[in-house]
Scaffold this active site. Sequence first.
Site, short mmCIF file in Angstrom:
data_model
loop_
_atom_site.label_atom_id
_atom_site.label_comp_id
_atom_site.label_asym_id
_atom_site.label_seq_id
_atom_site.Cartn_x
_atom_site.Cartn_y
_atom_site.Cartn_z
N TYR A 1 5.18 -5.66 -22.34
CA TYR A 1 4.03 -4.67 -21.53
C TYR A 1 2.91 -5.61 -21.57
CZ TYR A 1 1.33 -0.72 -20.39
OH TYR A 1 0.56 0.12 -19.50
N ASP B 1 -9.82 -11.97 2.94
CA ASP B 1 -8.58 -11.33 2.91
C ASP B 1 -7.52 -12.91 3.26
OD1 ASP B 1 -6.31 -10.39 3.62
OD2 ASP B 1 -6.96 -8.78 4.65
N LYS C 1 3.39 -11.67 1.94
CA LYS C 1 3.37 -12.45 3.15
C LYS C 1 3.40 -13.91 2.91
CE LYS C 1 1.35 -8.71 5.14
NZ LYS C 1 1.25 -7.34 4.28
N PHE D 1 -0.55 5.60 12.48
CA PHE D 1 0.41 4.71 13.04
C PHE D 1 1.77 4.83 12.44
CE2 PHE D 1 0.22 0.94 10.15
CZ PHE D 1 -1.04 1.07 9.66
N PHE E 1 -8.82 -4.24 9.91
CA PHE E 1 -7.39 -4.23 9.73
C PHE E 1 -7.03 -2.99 9.17
CE2 PHE E 1 -3.38 -4.39 7.27
CZ PHE E 1 -2.78 -4.72 8.33
N THR E 2 -6.21 -2.23 9.58
CA THR E 2 -5.67 -0.87 8.99
C THR E 2 -6.19 -0.55 7.76
OG1 THR E 2 -3.70 -1.45 9.09
CG2 THR E 2 -4.04 -0.39 11.07
N ARG F 1 0.38 -1.92 17.89
CA ARG F 1 -0.77 -2.28 17.39
C ARG F 1 -1.95 -2.30 18.38
NH1 ARG F 1 -0.98 -3.29 11.95
NH2 ARG F 1 -0.63 -1.29 12.52
#
Length: 461
Positions: free
Chosen positions: A76, A219, A262, A453, A128-129, A386
């Site tokens: 843990y 980011d 990514k 979206f 960005f969303t 997009r």
Amino acid sequence: MTKLIKRSWAEPFKIKMVEPLKMTFRIEREKALKEAGYNTFLLRSEDVYIDLLTDSGTNAMSDYQWAGLMLGDEAYAGSKNFYYLWDNVKKYYGMPYFVPTHQGRAAEHMISKILIKPGEYVAGNMYFTTTRVHQELAGATFVDVIIDEAHDSQNLHPFKGNIDIQKLKDLFKKVGTKKIAYVYMAGPVNMAGGQPFSITNLKEVSALCKKNNIQLWFDATRATENAYFIKMREKGYEKKTIAQILKEICSYFDGLWVSAKKDLMVNIGGILATRNKHVFEEARNMVVIYEGLHTYGGLAGRDMEAMARGMEEMVCFDNIKARIGQVEYCGKQLEKYDIPMVRPFGGHAIFLDAKAFLPHLKQDVFPAQTLASEIYLDSGVRSMERGIVSAGRNAETGKHNYPNLELVRLTFPRRVYTQAHIDVTVESIAEVYEHRKKVKGLVMVYEPKYLRFFQARFKKI
Ligand code: PM9
């Protein structure tokens, strides 16, 4: 004398395990798409042939990463995988402090809560969303200060992710620097078509923020792709390694967040890292409320091991060259059919210009959503809208935002598809292009409140 022979690029790996793909008939796809409300996010993956929805969590891990899964320390608290990952965060991103999160938006959520007071502003190189929704939920107004070239799909500027310094100065003057929660840069810029920023621009933004005592955040979700473009396009960086460029980029920021799904080539994971001790302490405390203990942040020990190993692979030049080479290959094949696309080609995806592809459709009938549906119907290739659907509504007026860019994204998971899959994709898009005049738009029949979206539903006109 040896004669130089031109060689094509090729993947720096070979296939060890395969996952069968299911091909479907058009009649089956018609049914599946109708059931999914003409939203490719709502399709079952079993009904998809080639899945170019996203490069997020859809990557193939290497044998080195899979082997690491067996070394998961599932204690843990204080697992050894966490400390290995932390060492690599320091090594590759150069940030001393780090909190793991289950994915990128969890880090965005925490950083927004920590840095934003209601009524403040956040400036960035295009929205960005998920990033913007967390900024808005924390009470901020997002202001886009990207250069104008980014909003023009045909402009060939090599660094369309740059911030317009004058726009940033104007914002500081208009609202006052005390009202700026932070400035952020994404690199490359996803919604602009995977376009990078330059180090020259970053240095200017950083100097301006420092002068005004404003934090600059990064980011870094696809930062190695930005580093690759810098190596290829910016003077003075030709001979530097991806790792060196990445470290230099990060050195101008106060902190960063990463969706590890990514660049790090894993299926789950996120990072919040900073050089600011105060922000770190807040984040380390907050993570136990939303994610889990600060040494696992909603992840299993084995996930952190795969992330740490993926980080070592993400800076490998051959890997990134093959990745971007594959995107470029797709773009060049589409060029042969005069398919309208965003230029220059992006790092993670080819973005089709739906306004130019379907010029007879007004933006109110969702050209990009329609085009993504048509491509799926033709071949079972799944892509992503997009455009106006992703842009959502203006938080104050409640009206649709009308972005200049109305795009369909063909996103390439890392190390997953072959050149032949790309050829099939290109053939299908060319087919849809040939019959484009017959295509009619969509109406939205269900709209969720946030990030519409993902779950909106449509009907054919
Ligand atoms: N990006 C993508 O497909 C997945 C979800 S949105 C369709 O492009 C950036 C630049 C991203 C990103 C996710 C996130 C959020 C932050 N920044 O999905 O929460 O591209 O791990 O990351 C997606 P998570």
